[in-house]
Design a protein around this motif. Structure first.
Motif, mmCIF file in Angstrom:
data_model
loop_
_atom_site.group_PDB
_atom_site.id
_atom_site.type_symbol
_atom_site.label_atom_id
_atom_site.label_comp_id
_atom_site.label_asym_id
_atom_site.label_seq_id
_atom_site.Cartn_x
_atom_site.Cartn_y
_atom_site.Cartn_z
ATOM 1 N N PHE A 64 0.834 -1.206 0.000
ATOM 2 C CA PHE A 64 0.000 0.000 0.000
ATOM 3 C C PHE A 64 0.869 1.256 0.000
ATOM 4 C CE2 PHE A 64 -1.753 3.479 2.524
ATOM 5 C CZ PHE A 64 -2.727 3.906 1.629
ATOM 6 N N GLU A 65 1.830 1.335 0.924
ATOM 7 C CA GLU A 65 2.633 2.553 1.056
ATOM 8 C C GLU A 65 3.449 2.862 -0.191
ATOM 9 O OE1 GLU A 65 5.002 2.106 4.587
ATOM 10 O OE2 GLU A 65 3.273 2.323 5.920
ATOM 11 N N GLU A 66 3.994 1.831 -0.837
ATOM 12 C CA GLU A 66 4.903 2.044 -1.970
ATOM 13 C C GLU A 66 4.215 2.011 -3.329
ATOM 14 O OE1 GLU A 66 8.166 -0.700 -1.512
ATOM 15 O OE2 GLU A 66 8.781 0.214 0.387
ATOM 16 N N ALA A 67 3.078 1.285 -3.433
ATOM 17 C CA ALA A 67 2.445 1.128 -4.747
ATOM 18 C C ALA A 67 0.958 1.425 -4.757
ATOM 19 C CB ALA A 67 2.684 -0.296 -5.258
ATOM 20 N N GLY A 68 0.362 1.715 -3.606
ATOM 21 C CA GLY A 68 -1.058 2.029 -3.562
ATOM 22 C C GLY A 68 -1.955 0.825 -3.771
ATOM 23 N N LEU A 69 -1.450 -0.371 -3.467
ATOM 24 C CA LEU A 69 -2.232 -1.592 -3.668
ATOM 25 C C LEU A 69 -2.872 -2.051 -2.375
ATOM 26 C CD1 LEU A 69 0.227 -3.596 -5.935
ATOM 27 C CD2 LEU A 69 -1.690 -2.144 -6.627
ATOM 28 N N LEU A 70 -4.095 -2.508 -2.479
ATOM 29 C CA LEU A 70 -4.828 -3.050 -1.346
ATOM 30 C C LEU A 70 -5.138 -4.506 -1.650
ATOM 31 C CD1 LEU A 70 -7.262 -0.045 -1.022
ATOM 32 C CD2 LEU A 70 -5.313 -0.515 0.460
ATOM 33 N N GLY A 71 -4.919 -5.360 -0.668
ATOM 34 C CA GLY A 71 -5.194 -6.771 -0.882
ATOM 35 C C GLY A 71 -4.803 -7.604 0.310
ATOM 36 N N ARG A 72 -4.909 -8.916 0.121
ATOM 37 C CA ARG A 72 -4.585 -9.851 1.188
ATOM 38 C C ARG A 72 -3.276 -10.549 0.868
ATOM 39 N NH1 ARG A 72 -8.061 -13.991 1.143
ATOM 40 N NH2 ARG A 72 -9.053 -13.281 -0.742
ATOM 41 N N ALA A 73 -2.371 -10.532 1.820
ATOM 42 C CA ALA A 73 -1.105 -11.258 1.669
ATOM 43 C C ALA A 73 -1.269 -12.634 2.301
ATOM 44 C CB ALA A 73 0.034 -10.498 2.349
ATOM 45 N N ALA A 74 -0.750 -13.645 1.618
ATOM 46 C CA ALA A 74 -0.762 -14.999 2.166
ATOM 47 C C ALA A 74 0.057 -15.024 3.450
ATOM 48 C CB ALA A 74 -0.186 -15.976 1.144
ATOM 49 N N GLU A 75 -0.361 -15.825 4.425
ATOM 50 C CA GLU A 75 0.360 -15.884 5.701
ATOM 51 C C GLU A 75 1.686 -16.626 5.581
ATOM 52 O OE1 GLU A 75 -1.853 -16.925 9.194
ATOM 53 O OE2 GLU A 75 -3.627 -15.847 8.474
ATOM 54 N N ALA A 76 1.785 -17.557 4.644
ATOM 55 C CA ALA A 76 3.026 -18.317 4.451
ATOM 56 C C ALA A 76 3.818 -17.697 3.308
ATOM 57 C CB ALA A 76 2.715 -19.774 4.142
ATOM 58 N N PRO A 77 5.125 -17.533 3.478
ATOM 59 C CA PRO A 77 5.934 -16.961 2.390
ATOM 60 C C PRO A 77 6.011 -17.918 1.199
ATOM 61 C CG PRO A 77 7.344 -17.702 4.178
ATOM 62 C CD PRO A 77 5.925 -17.871 4.648
ATOM 63 N N ILE A 78 6.141 -17.350 0.006
ATOM 64 C CA ILE A 78 6.310 -18.170 -1.198
ATOM 65 C C ILE A 78 7.786 -18.382 -1.503
ATOM 66 C CG2 ILE A 78 4.099 -17.576 -2.237
ATOM 67 C CD1 ILE A 78 5.607 -15.508 -3.968
ATOM 68 N N GLY A 79 8.640 -17.730 -0.749
ATOM 69 C CA GLY A 79 10.073 -17.886 -0.937
ATOM 70 C C GLY A 79 10.827 -16.786 -0.230
ATOM 71 N N ALA A 80 12.138 -16.796 -0.441
ATOM 72 C CA ALA A 80 13.002 -15.791 0.174
ATOM 73 C C ALA A 80 14.226 -15.604 -0.726
ATOM 74 C CB ALA A 80 13.427 -16.224 1.570
ATOM 75 N N TYR A 81 14.875 -14.475 -0.564
ATOM 76 C CA TYR A 81 16.129 -14.200 -1.270
ATOM 77 C C TYR A 81 16.945 -13.244 -0.410
ATOM 78 C CZ TYR A 81 14.237 -9.651 -2.735
ATOM 79 O OH TYR A 81 13.718 -8.386 -2.751
ATOM 80 N N SER A 82 18.200 -13.096 -0.741
ATOM 81 C CA SER A 82 19.032 -12.141 -0.010
ATOM 82 C C SER A 82 19.723 -11.216 -1.014
ATOM 83 C CB SER A 82 20.058 -12.853 0.872
ATOM 84 O OG SER A 82 20.897 -13.651 0.090
ATOM 85 N N TYR A 83 20.103 -10.053 -0.525
ATOM 86 C CA TYR A 83 20.815 -9.087 -1.363
ATOM 87 C C TYR A 83 21.647 -8.194 -0.464
ATOM 88 C CZ TYR A 83 17.597 -5.289 -0.108
ATOM 89 O OH TYR A 83 16.884 -4.331 0.570
ATOM 90 N N ARG A 84 22.557 -7.469 -1.070
ATOM 91 C CA ARG A 84 23.421 -6.535 -0.345
ATOM 92 C C ARG A 84 22.861 -5.130 -0.454
ATOM 93 N NH1 ARG A 84 29.154 -8.895 -2.581
ATOM 94 N NH2 ARG A 84 29.070 -10.788 -1.321
#
Length: 148
Positions: A64-84
């Motif tokens: 919402f804050e960054e893109a103005g989108l409203l919706g439901r996020a799944a409670e379980a993650p679909i994945g993960a990644y790392s970055y610097r």
């Protein structure tokens, strides 16, 4: 929340939560990418983990804050990644990002970062080609429409 790891690139591992906004159009799964405010790189909405805030709720709030989108996020993650990431004070950290699918239900007329970023709905393949983080690209390419 940071965990000390003593890595050469940074001394701490920082945790973030991200939303992967999704929608289907004509049988194709599309995801929303936004640009960073600084260099204009393509990313997904994300923010720092906060104690006491469920990660999926934080991901939805960032969408919402960054893109103005409203919706439901799944409670379980679909994945993960790392970055610097280079922090505002010049320090460097490795960020570990948990990604939560966000089923977009509506778009806001106004939101906190309106006008500060560009956004674009693209296919998973296009998204993987546009993002600069290899881990995020791999996550996107590994998604199946039924899993997102």
């Amino acid at each position: 929340m940071a965990r000390t790891i003593g890595a050469a690139w940074g001394r701490s591992l920082r945790r973030q939560c991200a939303a992967l906004p999704i929608r289907e159009r004509e049988g194709e799964l599309l995801v929303l990418l936004i640009t960073t405010r600084g260099r204009g790189r393509w990313v997904i909405p994300k923010g720092w983990a906060e104690e006491g805030v469920p990660p999926h709720a934080l991901a939805a709030r960032e969408a919402f804050e960054e893109a103005g989108l409203l919706g439901r996020a799944a409670e379980a993650p679909i994945g993960a990644y790392s970055y610097r990431k280079r922090l505002p004070d010049g320090r460097r950290a490795i960020c570990e990002v948990e990604v939560f699918a966000l089923e977009v239900e509506a778009r806001a007329v106004d939101w906190p970062e309106r006008g500060q970023r560009r956004k674009r709905w693209v296919s998973l393949q296009q998204a993987a080609a546009l993002v600069s983080e290899p881990g995020l690209a791999a996550l996107l390419l590994g998604l199946r429409p039924a899993a997102a």
